[in-house]
Enzyme design. Sequence first.
Site, PDB file in Angstrom:
ATOM      1  N   ASP A  31       0.679  -1.163   0.117  1.00  0.00           N
ATOM      2  CA  ASP A  31      -0.093  -0.093   0.139  1.00  0.00           C
ATOM      3  C   ASP A  31       0.955   1.362  -0.138  1.00  0.00           C
ATOM      4  O   ASP A  31       1.878   1.480   0.655  1.00  0.00           O
ATOM      5  CB  ASP A  31      -0.927   0.110   1.394  1.00  0.00           C
ATOM      6  CG  ASP A  31      -2.290   1.078   0.978  1.00  0.00           C
ATOM      7  OD1 ASP A  31      -1.911   2.240   0.904  1.00  0.00           O
ATOM      8  OD2 ASP A  31      -3.127   0.609   1.202  1.00  0.00           O
ATOM      9  N   GLN A  94     -14.461   2.160   1.126  1.00  0.00           N
ATOM     10  CA  GLN A  94     -13.644   1.463   0.061  1.00  0.00           C
ATOM     11  C   GLN A  94     -13.652   3.014  -0.839  1.00  0.00           C
ATOM     12  O   GLN A  94     -14.605   3.569  -1.035  1.00  0.00           O
ATOM     13  CB  GLN A  94     -14.669   0.307  -0.823  1.00  0.00           C
ATOM     14  CG  GLN A  94     -13.921  -0.072  -1.696  1.00  0.00           C
ATOM     15  CD  GLN A  94     -14.942  -0.903  -2.701  1.00  0.00           C
ATOM     16  OE1 GLN A  94     -15.988  -1.595  -2.137  1.00  0.00           O
ATOM     17  NE2 GLN A  94     -14.289  -1.593  -3.704  1.00  0.00           N
ATOM     18  N   SER A  95     -12.652   3.195  -1.381  1.00  0.00           N
ATOM     19  CA  SER A  95     -12.018   4.282  -2.300  1.00  0.00           C
ATOM     20  C   SER A  95     -11.817   3.833  -3.720  1.00  0.00           C
ATOM     21  O   SER A  95     -11.966   4.787  -4.310  1.00  0.00           O
ATOM     22  CB  SER A  95     -10.995   4.954  -1.789  1.00  0.00           C
ATOM     23  OG  SER A  95      -9.919   4.538  -1.500  1.00  0.00           O
ATOM     24  N   VAL A  96     -11.497   2.525  -3.711  1.00  0.00           N
ATOM     25  CA  VAL A  96     -11.090   2.185  -5.066  1.00  0.00           C
ATOM     26  C   VAL A  96     -12.133   0.773  -5.475  1.00  0.00           C
ATOM     27  O   VAL A  96     -12.137  -0.127  -4.790  1.00  0.00           O
ATOM     28  CB  VAL A  96      -9.618   1.663  -5.131  1.00  0.00           C
ATOM     29  CG1 VAL A  96      -9.502   1.017  -6.574  1.00  0.00           C
ATOM     30  CG2 VAL A  96      -8.594   2.697  -4.995  1.00  0.00           C
ATOM     31  N   HIS A 100     -10.486  -5.584  -3.159  1.00  0.00           N
ATOM     32  CA  HIS A 100      -9.274  -5.849  -2.498  1.00  0.00           C
ATOM     33  C   HIS A 100      -9.075  -6.122  -0.888  1.00  0.00           C
ATOM     34  O   HIS A 100     -10.172  -5.776  -0.300  1.00  0.00           O
ATOM     35  CB  HIS A 100      -8.277  -4.618  -2.892  1.00  0.00           C
ATOM     36  CG  HIS A 100      -8.911  -3.149  -2.292  1.00  0.00           C
ATOM     37  ND1 HIS A 100      -9.900  -2.540  -2.990  1.00  0.00           N
ATOM     38  CD2 HIS A 100      -8.533  -2.554  -1.183  1.00  0.00           C
ATOM     39  CE1 HIS A 100      -9.962  -1.609  -2.420  1.00  0.00           C
ATOM     40  NE2 HIS A 100      -9.194  -1.420  -1.279  1.00  0.00           N
ATOM     41  N   HIS A 102      -7.063  -5.821   2.279  1.00  0.00           N
ATOM     42  CA  HIS A 102      -5.962  -5.179   3.302  1.00  0.00           C
ATOM     43  C   HIS A 102      -5.155  -6.375   3.971  1.00  0.00           C
ATOM     44  O   HIS A 102      -6.112  -6.849   5.006  1.00  0.00           O
ATOM     45  CB  HIS A 102      -6.351  -3.866   4.135  1.00  0.00           C
ATOM     46  CG  HIS A 102      -6.924  -2.942   3.119  1.00  0.00           C
ATOM     47  ND1 HIS A 102      -6.126  -1.778   2.761  1.00  0.00           N
ATOM     48  CD2 HIS A 102      -8.099  -2.757   2.827  1.00  0.00           C
ATOM     49  CE1 HIS A 102      -6.935  -1.049   2.175  1.00  0.00           C
ATOM     50  NE2 HIS A 102      -8.081  -1.524   2.057  1.00  0.00           N
TER      51      HIS A 102
END
Length: 114
Positions: A31, A94-96, A100, A102
């Site tokens: 990240d 969630q921003s993308v 995914h 983490h």
Amino acid sequence: MSEDTIFGKISRGELPANIVYEDDQCLGFRDMYPAAPMHILLIPRKPIPRLCDAQAEDQALLGHMMLVASQIAEQEGFGDKYRLVVNNGSEAGQSVFHLHLHIIGGRSLSWPPG
């Protein structure tokens, strides 16, 4: 939600990333803004926007990603001391909008998160 996200571009090799794992189904990379000493993002190569958008046909892929997450934590030297986080939707952080995981470890993690 567009299928062409920053993670899609990383998956296709169009953008650089510090890759720690890759196979034909998923890709793991560090990240850019780590929340812990180990903060790796694991994405499927298949563009699934959110976990709730996954279909029954994605079951094997999702299971594979869970096993790979453990493998990555082991290879990074954190063994069984890590947390997996999946944010589903913008209100969950969630921003993308490319599914995914983490993989977070290397410091004490409190509960509840957030």
